[in-house]
Motif scaffolding. Structure first.
Motif, short mmCIF file in Angstrom:
data_model
loop_
_atom_site.label_atom_id
_atom_site.label_comp_id
_atom_site.label_asym_id
_atom_site.label_seq_id
_atom_site.Cartn_x
_atom_site.Cartn_y
_atom_site.Cartn_z
N THR A 189 -12.68 8.89 -87.63
CA THR A 189 -11.36 8.68 -86.89
C THR A 189 -11.46 8.37 -85.41
O THR A 189 -10.95 7.80 -84.82
N GLN A 190 -12.59 8.54 -84.85
CA GLN A 190 -13.05 8.32 -83.68
C GLN A 190 -14.39 7.61 -83.34
O GLN A 190 -15.51 7.87 -84.19
N PRO A 191 -14.63 6.71 -82.49
CA PRO A 191 -15.66 5.89 -82.04
C PRO A 191 -17.01 6.90 -81.76
O PRO A 191 -16.48 8.15 -81.44
N SER A 192 -18.08 6.67 -81.92
CA SER A 192 -19.24 7.68 -81.54
C SER A 192 -20.17 6.95 -80.78
O SER A 192 -20.62 5.88 -81.00
N VAL A 193 -20.18 7.31 -79.56
CA VAL A 193 -21.09 6.81 -78.40
C VAL A 193 -22.30 7.61 -78.31
O VAL A 193 -22.15 8.94 -78.13
N THR A 194 -23.63 7.24 -78.24
CA THR A 194 -25.00 7.66 -78.33
C THR A 194 -25.84 7.16 -77.29
O THR A 194 -25.79 5.93 -77.24
N PHE A 195 -26.26 7.97 -76.61
CA PHE A 195 -27.52 7.49 -75.67
C PHE A 195 -28.84 7.20 -76.47
O PHE A 195 -29.33 8.04 -77.11
N VAL A 196 -29.27 6.14 -76.17
CA VAL A 196 -30.72 5.82 -76.92
C VAL A 196 -31.73 5.96 -75.99
O VAL A 196 -32.77 6.58 -76.55
N GLY A 197 -31.71 5.51 -74.91
CA GLY A 197 -32.84 5.70 -73.96
C GLY A 197 -32.95 5.02 -72.90
O GLY A 197 -32.08 4.20 -72.38
N ALA A 198 -33.87 5.21 -71.91
CA ALA A 198 -34.16 4.54 -70.63
C ALA A 198 -35.13 3.92 -70.66
O ALA A 198 -36.46 4.43 -71.05
N ASP A 199 -35.88 2.97 -69.66
CA ASP A 199 -36.88 2.52 -69.54
C ASP A 199 -37.75 3.37 -68.67
O ASP A 199 -37.31 4.38 -67.98
N PRO A 200 -39.17 3.33 -68.45
CA PRO A 200 -39.95 4.11 -67.68
C PRO A 200 -39.54 4.23 -66.14
O PRO A 200 -39.73 5.36 -65.67
N ASP A 201 -38.92 3.21 -65.51
CA ASP A 201 -38.52 3.52 -64.15
C ASP A 201 -37.17 3.95 -63.99
O ASP A 201 -36.67 3.74 -62.99
N ASN A 202 -36.55 4.24 -65.11
CA ASN A 202 -35.17 4.70 -65.02
C ASN A 202 -34.22 3.69 -64.14
O ASN A 202 -33.50 4.01 -63.65
N CYS A 203 -34.31 2.40 -64.92
CA CYS A 203 -33.60 1.26 -64.28
C CYS A 203 -32.69 0.71 -65.41
O CYS A 203 -31.52 0.34 -64.77
#
Length: 334
Positions: A189-203
């Motif tokens: 019923t609702q969209p699902s938003v997921t965090f996948v990751g970040a690069d090593p420099d956090n950019c």
């Protein structure tokens, strides 16, 4: 002959010109929509969270706050919106001008500070079969998780100094990449938003959105002129061609001048007389139906049998009438 050839040629020329113009003009897409070369069309506008307008109360199942995404093993949680600025503004975002705070679409908070990870963008991109949206021009890049072998207090002071004064030699800024996937689950019923990751420099930060709105749809037809408007335009063009072509012919071929330059002048001139005669006939017929003002006049008969009225029998008595009747009987017998 001219009245038949000119309208046909003009209509054909207009049709060819409209087709050439349509083919030459680039197709303009609405924000947060994209069309593929194979006919696929995506519309992610339902995923955008917009503030209520004019104090209007939102619907029962209408989402009114931002998409909040957990970082899980990452030390921060994220707040973002899709194709729209965040509902909760990123005030005092590090490294962002004050006039751009309201334009931040994704950010996270750390030690009571806000770090932008991308400004508003509604330009969807198809990379193969992958639908993506990218935010750029966030806060200056730095590793927020970096720790030095010092005490916690010294480390916090150093991080605060780095947050307030980003490195001037670093021109890179944080950005966000959102990938959209079609959700074929009928129970979702609702969209699902997921965090996948970040690069090593956090950019660079990556997210995935699973939603039914990310499935291939049909592009809505653009509203154009209806059949009535099309026929009206064709009729106006035909009338203009008729009069302009007729005037050109009468002036240059028939050498007519004045009102006689109009095509079929005799018909138009006789039409005025026809309308006038029709009006006279109609008004005279209606006048007959009106009640007459004439009435019957009474005749006053005197004692000697003579009438004093204005009737037909003025000056005649009963004897004259009998004499007339006898005369008519004799003529009938003969």
């Amino acid at each position: 002959m001219y009245s038949r050839l000119l309208p046909a040629s003009l209509l054909v020329a207009l049709a060819l010109h409209s087709q050439a113009t349509t083919a030459a003009e680039p197709k303009v897409m609405d924000p947060c929509t994209v069309a593929g070369s194979n006919g696929a069309f995506y519309d992610l506008r339902p995923l955008s969270i917009l503030p209520p307008k004019d104090g209007k109360k939102p619907g029962k199942h209408e989402k009114t706050d931002d998409w909040h995404v957990k970082g899980y093993d990452y030390p921060y949680n994220f707040t973002l919106n899709i194709c729209a600025p965040a509902i909760k503004p990123a005030e005092h975002a590090v490294g962002i001008d004050k006039k751009l705070w309201a334009n931040v679409s994704a950010y996270y908070e750390h030690k009571d500070k806000i770090y932008s990870i991308g400004q508003l963008s509604s330009n969807l991109t198809l990379r193969g079969r992958r639908l993506v949206l990218q935010y750029t021009d966030g806060s200056p890049c730095r590793d927020d998780r970096k720790r030095n072998p010092k005490s916690d207090d010294d480390d916090e002071d150093e991080e605060d100094d780095e947050d307030e004064k980003p490195k001037k030699d670093s021109s890179s800024r944080k950005s966000t990449m959102i990938s959209f996937h079609c959700d074929k689950d009928p129970l979702a019923t609702q969209p699902s938003v997921t965090f996948v990751g970040a690069d090593p420099d956090n950019c660079a930060y990556s997210f995935e959105v699973l939603s039914k709105d990310a499935c291939i749809g049909a592009e809505p037809a653009k509203q154009g002129a209806g059949p009535g408007a099309v026929f009206a335009i064709i009729g106006v063009i035909a009338i203009l061609v008729y009069f302009l072509g007729g005037v050109f012919y009468q002036r240059n071929v028939a050498h007519a001048r004045g009102w006689r330059q109009l095509p079929n002048y005799s018909i138009w001139a006789g039409m005025g007389s026809f309308i006038k005669d029709t009006f006279i006939i109609a008004t005279s017929s209606c006048a007959r139906l009106l009640p007459s003002r004439r009435g019957y006049s009474s005749l006053s008969v005197s004692a000697n049998g003579s009438s004093s009225g204005r009737g037909r029998g003025r000056g005649s008595g009963p004897e004259d009438e009998n004499r007339l009747i006898d005369q008519l009987d004799e003529e009938w017998d003969d």
